[in-house]
Design a protein around this motif. Structure first.
Motif, PDB file in Angstrom:
ATOM      1  N   GLY A  22      18.216   2.046 -25.096  1.00 52.33           N
ATOM      2  CA  GLY A  22      18.458   1.087 -24.028  1.00 52.33           C
ATOM      3  C   GLY A  22      17.222   0.240 -23.793  1.00 52.33           C
ATOM      4  N   ALA A  23      17.256  -0.541 -22.711  1.00 49.90           N
ATOM      5  CA  ALA A  23      16.124  -1.406 -22.362  1.00 49.90           C
ATOM      6  C   ALA A  23      16.019  -1.483 -20.844  1.00 49.90           C
ATOM      7  CB  ALA A  23      16.293  -2.798 -22.949  1.00 49.90           C
ATOM      8  N   ALA A  24      14.793  -1.562 -20.348  1.00 47.05           N
ATOM      9  CA  ALA A  24      14.553  -1.648 -18.907  1.00 47.05           C
ATOM     10  C   ALA A  24      13.522  -2.730 -18.632  1.00 47.05           C
ATOM     11  CB  ALA A  24      14.067  -0.307 -18.358  1.00 47.05           C
ATOM     12  N   LEU A  25      13.818  -3.595 -17.666  1.00 45.42           N
ATOM     13  CA  LEU A  25      12.899  -4.652 -17.249  1.00 45.42           C
ATOM     14  C   LEU A  25      12.693  -4.522 -15.747  1.00 45.42           C
ATOM     15  CD1 LEU A  25      11.229  -7.176 -17.908  1.00 45.42           C
ATOM     16  CD2 LEU A  25      13.294  -8.552 -17.516  1.00 45.42           C
ATOM     17  N   MET A  26      11.443  -4.268 -15.333  1.00 44.65           N
ATOM     18  CA  MET A  26      11.102  -4.105 -13.929  1.00 44.65           C
ATOM     19  C   MET A  26      10.374  -5.361 -13.432  1.00 44.65           C
ATOM     20  SD  MET A  26      12.116  -0.995 -13.202  1.00 44.65           S
ATOM     21  CE  MET A  26      13.479  -1.148 -14.358  1.00 44.65           C
ATOM     22  N   ILE A  27      10.779  -5.865 -12.266  1.00 45.03           N
ATOM     23  CA  ILE A  27      10.177  -7.078 -11.696  1.00 45.03           C
ATOM     24  C   ILE A  27       9.608  -6.745 -10.326  1.00 45.03           C
ATOM     25  CG2 ILE A  27      10.546  -9.481 -11.050  1.00 45.03           C
ATOM     26  CD1 ILE A  27      12.958  -9.524 -12.914  1.00 45.03           C
ATOM     27  N   ASP A  28       8.311  -6.899 -10.194  1.00 47.31           N
ATOM     28  CA  ASP A  28       7.633  -6.645  -8.925  1.00 47.31           C
ATOM     29  C   ASP A  28       7.603  -7.920  -8.081  1.00 47.31           C
ATOM     30  OD1 ASP A  28       6.354  -5.137  -7.054  1.00 47.31           O
ATOM     31  OD2 ASP A  28       4.471  -4.922  -8.153  1.00 47.31           O
TER      32      ASP A  28
ATOM     33  N   GLY B  23       0.777  -1.236   0.000  1.00 47.86           N
ATOM     34  CA  GLY B  23       0.000   0.000   0.000  1.00 47.86           C
ATOM     35  C   GLY B  23       0.804   1.278   0.000  1.00 47.86           C
ATOM     36  N   VAL B  24       2.139   1.203  -0.164  1.00 48.99           N
ATOM     37  CA  VAL B  24       2.932   2.437  -0.182  1.00 48.99           C
ATOM     38  C   VAL B  24       3.215   2.933  -1.591  1.00 48.99           C
ATOM     39  CG1 VAL B  24       4.014   1.985   2.051  1.00 48.99           C
ATOM     40  CG2 VAL B  24       5.139   1.189  -0.042  1.00 48.99           C
ATOM     41  N   GLY B  25       2.817   2.155  -2.614  1.00 47.36           N
ATOM     42  CA  GLY B  25       2.961   2.635  -3.984  1.00 47.36           C
ATOM     43  C   GLY B  25       4.182   2.136  -4.732  1.00 47.36           C
ATOM     44  N   LYS B  26       4.729   0.994  -4.355  1.00 43.18           N
ATOM     45  CA  LYS B  26       5.911   0.465  -5.051  1.00 43.18           C
ATOM     46  C   LYS B  26       5.592   0.130  -6.514  1.00 43.18           C
ATOM     47  CE  LYS B  26       6.486  -3.071  -2.317  1.00 43.18           C
ATOM     48  NZ  LYS B  26       5.252  -2.880  -1.526  1.00 43.18           N
ATOM     49  N   THR B  27       4.458  -0.547  -6.727  1.00 47.17           N
ATOM     50  CA  THR B  27       4.091  -0.940  -8.087  1.00 47.17           C
ATOM     51  C   THR B  27       3.836   0.272  -8.963  1.00 47.17           C
ATOM     52  OG1 THR B  27       3.110  -2.986  -7.241  1.00 47.17           O
ATOM     53  CG2 THR B  27       2.470  -2.310  -9.457  1.00 47.17           C
ATOM     54  N   VAL B  28       3.201   1.284  -8.399  1.00 47.63           N
ATOM     55  CA  VAL B  28       2.967   2.522  -9.151  1.00 47.63           C
ATOM     56  C   VAL B  28       4.286   3.129  -9.597  1.00 47.63           C
ATOM     57  CG1 VAL B  28       2.149   4.904  -8.933  1.00 47.63           C
ATOM     58  CG2 VAL B  28       0.742   3.030  -8.100  1.00 47.63           C
ATOM     59  N   LEU B  29       5.272   3.145  -8.712  1.00 48.71           N
ATOM     60  CA  LEU B  29       6.580   3.691  -9.063  1.00 48.71           C
ATOM     61  C   LEU B  29       7.247   2.855 -10.162  1.00 48.71           C
ATOM     62  CD1 LEU B  29       7.961   4.758  -5.578  1.00 48.71           C
ATOM     63  CD2 LEU B  29       7.551   6.249  -7.541  1.00 48.71           C
ATOM     64  N   LEU B  30       7.145   1.535 -10.072  1.00 50.77           N
ATOM     65  CA  LEU B  30       7.737   0.696 -11.118  1.00 50.77           C
ATOM     66  C   LEU B  30       7.106   1.005 -12.481  1.00 50.77           C
ATOM     67  CD1 LEU B  30       8.229  -2.884  -9.612  1.00 50.77           C
ATOM     68  CD2 LEU B  30       9.890  -1.040  -9.851  1.00 50.77           C
ATOM     69  N   ARG B  31       5.797   1.230 -12.492  1.00 54.98           N
ATOM     70  CA  ARG B  31       5.135   1.575 -13.752  1.00 54.98           C
ATOM     71  C   ARG B  31       5.643   2.913 -14.283  1.00 54.98           C
ATOM     72  NH1 ARG B  31       1.080  -1.753 -15.088  1.00 54.98           N
ATOM     73  NH2 ARG B  31       0.252  -3.155 -13.461  1.00 54.98           N
ATOM     74  N   HIS B  32       5.867   3.849 -13.383  1.00 52.61           N
ATOM     75  CA  HIS B  32       6.440   5.125 -13.805  1.00 52.61           C
ATOM     76  C   HIS B  32       7.853   4.924 -14.360  1.00 52.61           C
ATOM     77  CE1 HIS B  32       3.727   8.518 -12.791  1.00 52.61           C
ATOM     78  NE2 HIS B  32       3.175   7.645 -11.970  1.00 52.61           N
ATOM     79  N   PHE B  33       8.632   4.059 -13.740  1.00 52.70           N
ATOM     80  CA  PHE B  33       9.977   3.777 -14.244  1.00 52.70           C
ATOM     81  C   PHE B  33       9.905   3.215 -15.668  1.00 52.70           C
ATOM     82  CE2 PHE B  33      11.751   2.848  -9.702  1.00 52.70           C
ATOM     83  CZ  PHE B  33      11.602   4.187  -9.389  1.00 52.70           C
ATOM     84  N   ARG B  34       9.030   2.222 -15.839  1.00 55.47           N
ATOM     85  CA  ARG B  34       8.887   1.628 -17.170  1.00 55.47           C
ATOM     86  C   ARG B  34       8.453   2.670 -18.188  1.00 55.47           C
ATOM     87  NH1 ARG B  34       3.696  -1.850 -18.001  1.00 55.47           N
ATOM     88  NH2 ARG B  34       2.948   0.286 -17.763  1.00 55.47           N
ATOM     89  N   ASN B  35       7.474   3.490 -17.827  1.00 61.09           N
ATOM     90  CA  ASN B  35       6.983   4.501 -18.757  1.00 61.09           C
ATOM     91  C   ASN B  35       8.038   5.549 -19.066  1.00 61.09           C
ATOM     92  OD1 ASN B  35       4.549   3.156 -18.767  1.00 61.09           O
ATOM     93  ND2 ASN B  35       3.562   4.527 -17.309  1.00 61.09           N
ATOM     94  N   ALA B  36       8.842   5.902 -18.048  1.00 63.65           N
ATOM     95  CA  ALA B  36       9.913   6.872 -18.270  1.00 63.65           C
ATOM     96  C   ALA B  36      10.935   6.318 -19.266  1.00 63.65           C
ATOM     97  CB  ALA B  36      10.591   7.221 -16.946  1.00 63.65           C
ATOM     98  N   ALA B  37      11.222   5.028 -19.161  1.00 63.66           N
ATOM     99  CA  ALA B  37      12.148   4.405 -20.113  1.00 63.66           C
ATOM    100  C   ALA B  37      11.575   4.440 -21.527  1.00 63.66           C
ATOM    101  CB  ALA B  37      12.441   2.967 -19.690  1.00 63.66           C
ATOM    102  N   ILE B  38      10.297   4.086 -21.659  1.00 62.56           N
ATOM    103  CA  ILE B  38       9.663   4.079 -22.976  1.00 62.56           C
ATOM    104  C   ILE B  38       9.635   5.481 -23.570  1.00 62.56           C
ATOM    105  CG2 ILE B  38       7.477   3.677 -24.180  1.00 62.56           C
ATOM    106  CD1 ILE B  38       6.979   1.373 -22.210  1.00 62.56           C
TER     107      ILE B  38
END
Length: 496
Positions: A271-277, A154-169
């Motif tokens: 580059g390429a980014a792979l995020m794993i939750d 509930g602290v928003g880790k997954t939301v941040l990972l999605r932002h990371f992925r989107n920032a890479a794209i």
């Protein structure tokens, strides 16, 4: 002056709209296309902003004339933009200015959910900035430390990972993300993430031979995937490349795959980014293979970023998998929002819809949420739905809190509690009764069974494996869900 008739379903233009007119050099014209015409209304209306300003009272004309731009929202409705809208609401005949009611559940801006992006990502700029530094260094061929986020539910880790992925794209990179599943094979899950990455490579890379090489290497890696594939199989329109990423040694094959991806991306200037939750759910031996592959691409200074997130013991789990992981990754703790950021997360989305809070109402919501982003969204949603108009009052919040609590109990806390056996529930209640937070695991064991405290160890291990508790430090124990202890203490009876 007339205002547009808008639909309550509109999310982006449901207020007085002035596209780009605030720019120093505004556009000369706007092209509008009507796709579906209503039977009544829906006309395009044009307003002379100079005449509108001249028609305002002297007091309104003295309001600072500005339109601020927010890094998350773009243009924000301040200054003349907001003044004109408010003036129209109060003074234009209702038959001309037809607008949805201010407080409308359809327009409710708050979005509690699992990984659901909030309307405003408040208080998380340090993480977004840190990730931008990571991909910037990777793109420049410099060494970098990928980010691993650690925090409670509930602290928003997954939301941040999605932002990371989107920032890479958005930077022209290839970006993908997946959630590790307990008991699943990591090779299979990585293989499942490859088709969208390969499709993106085919669309974006200029050199099609390079793109084809990635496709064939990915096909080799996927062919060696073990276990049942959860998405009905992996479709890659390439023949596997013999001798590459097909050895069945996970670490060696990950290195082949990621080195091929990194070398191709470097030649393409991207580059390429792979995020794993949920990294804590990856088996330790397979996690070690992932760390080893990340170590290799970092040593070769290739623009491939492997990052992720997990529950608080994730840092210790990474160190257990490979002792050098604490030097390879930057492990960032994601915690509660400050009172100021919690207030901003509640007030700004409402202000975007011309709704404000009483100061005491906002303070009450910040207090009851404890600063946890999921709770901020939940209590904000219920306060909005209970209110009859702007401003949202402290009485509205008081009426909303019991309903929000019932929803949290039924959909957030109880499902987790139900996963525990009766014996495990007794352990959880004993943790909740502790005067310390985190609790001492030895004291919990003694209180649970004074004659034989060792009997608590299997219960503790089982609850850790279920993700219901974790050990912040050696000899300590705490819940992975905020406010779980309070929920347990409020239960009318203890499970037996």
């Amino acid at each position: 002056m007339r205002a547009l008739v808008v639909s309550p379903k509109n999310q982006g233009a449901d207020a007085w709209h002035t596209d780009n007119t605030y720019r120093p050099c505004p556009p000369s014209f706007t092209i509008l296309q009507s796709v579906t015409l209503p039977e009544l209304g829906g006309d395009t209306c044009f307003a002379d902003m100079h005449a509108a300003f001249d028609a305002l009272s002297s007091e309104l004309q003295d309001v600072p004339l500005r339109v601020d731009r927010h890094p998350r929202h773009g243009a924000a409705p301040h200054g003349l933009y907001s003044v004109l809208f408010t003036h129209l609401q109060k003074n234009v005949d209702s038959q001309i200015f037809r607008y949805t009611q201010t407080i409308d559940p359809i327009r409710n801006p708050y979005s509690p959910g699992a990984g659901t992006p909030p309307p405003l990502l408040a208080g998380r700029d340090e993480f977004l900035d840190a990730f931008n530094v990571v991909i910037g260094r990777a793109a420049a061929g410099r060494t970098f430390q990928p980010l691993v986020l650690s925090g409670l539910r509930g602290v928003g880790k997954t939301v941040l990972l999605r932002h990371f992925r989107n920032a890479a794209i958005e930077s022209g990179w290839i970006g993908e993300m997946f959630e590790a599943r307990p008991g699943s094979d990591l090779r299979t899950q990585v293989a499942e993430a490859l088709p969208p990455m390969v499709r993106a490579v085919n669309r974006r890379w200029c050199n099609k031979d390079r793109a084809r090489n990635i496709g064939r290497t990915a096909a080799s890696f996927a062919k060696a995937a073990s276990g049942a594939l959860s998405r009905g199989g992996i479709v890659l329109p390439y023949e596997p490349k013999p001798g590459f990423a097909d050895s069945t040694d996970l670490e060696a094959d990950l290195i082949d795959l990621l080195v091929a991806l990194g070398e191709g991306a470097r030649e393409e200037g991207v580059g390429a980014a792979l995020m794993i939750d949920e990294l804590q759910d990856v088996p330790v031996d397979q996690l070690g293979a992932l760390i080893g592959a990340s170590h290799r691409i970092n040593q070769d200074q290739l623009p491939v970023v492997l990052g992720g997130a997990g529950l608080p013991p994730v840092g210790r789990i990474l160190s257990k998998a490979r002792s050098y992981s604490e030097r390879l990754f930057s492990i960032r703790s994601v915690g509660r929002l400050s009172a100021a950021d919690s207030s901003l997360a509640l007030s700004e989305p409402a202000e975007q819809l011309n709704v404000r809070y009483e100061t005491k109402a906002l303070e009450a919501l910040v207090d009851v949420s404890g600063g946890y982003p999921f709770f901020v969204q939940t209590y904000g949603m219920h306060a909005w739905d209970r209110a009859e108009g702007s401003p949202i009052t402290v009485d509205d919040v008081g009426d909303a809190v019991p309903q929000a609590n019932r929803e949290l109990n039924d959909s957030f806390f109880k499902p987790r509690y139900d996963r525990a056996t009766p014996a495990e529930r007794r352990y959880m209640h004993t943790v909740a009764e502790s005067e310390d937070d985190p609790a001492s695991s030895s004291e919990v064991a003694k209180r649970l069974d004074p004659k034989n405290p060792n009997r608590a160890s299997p219960l503790r291990d089982s609850l850790i494996n279920k993700g219901l508790i974790y050990a912040p430090e050696r000899g300590q124990i705490a819940f992975t869900v905020p406010h779980m202890g309070a929920y347990l203490r409020d239960l009318p009876t203890y499970a037996t």
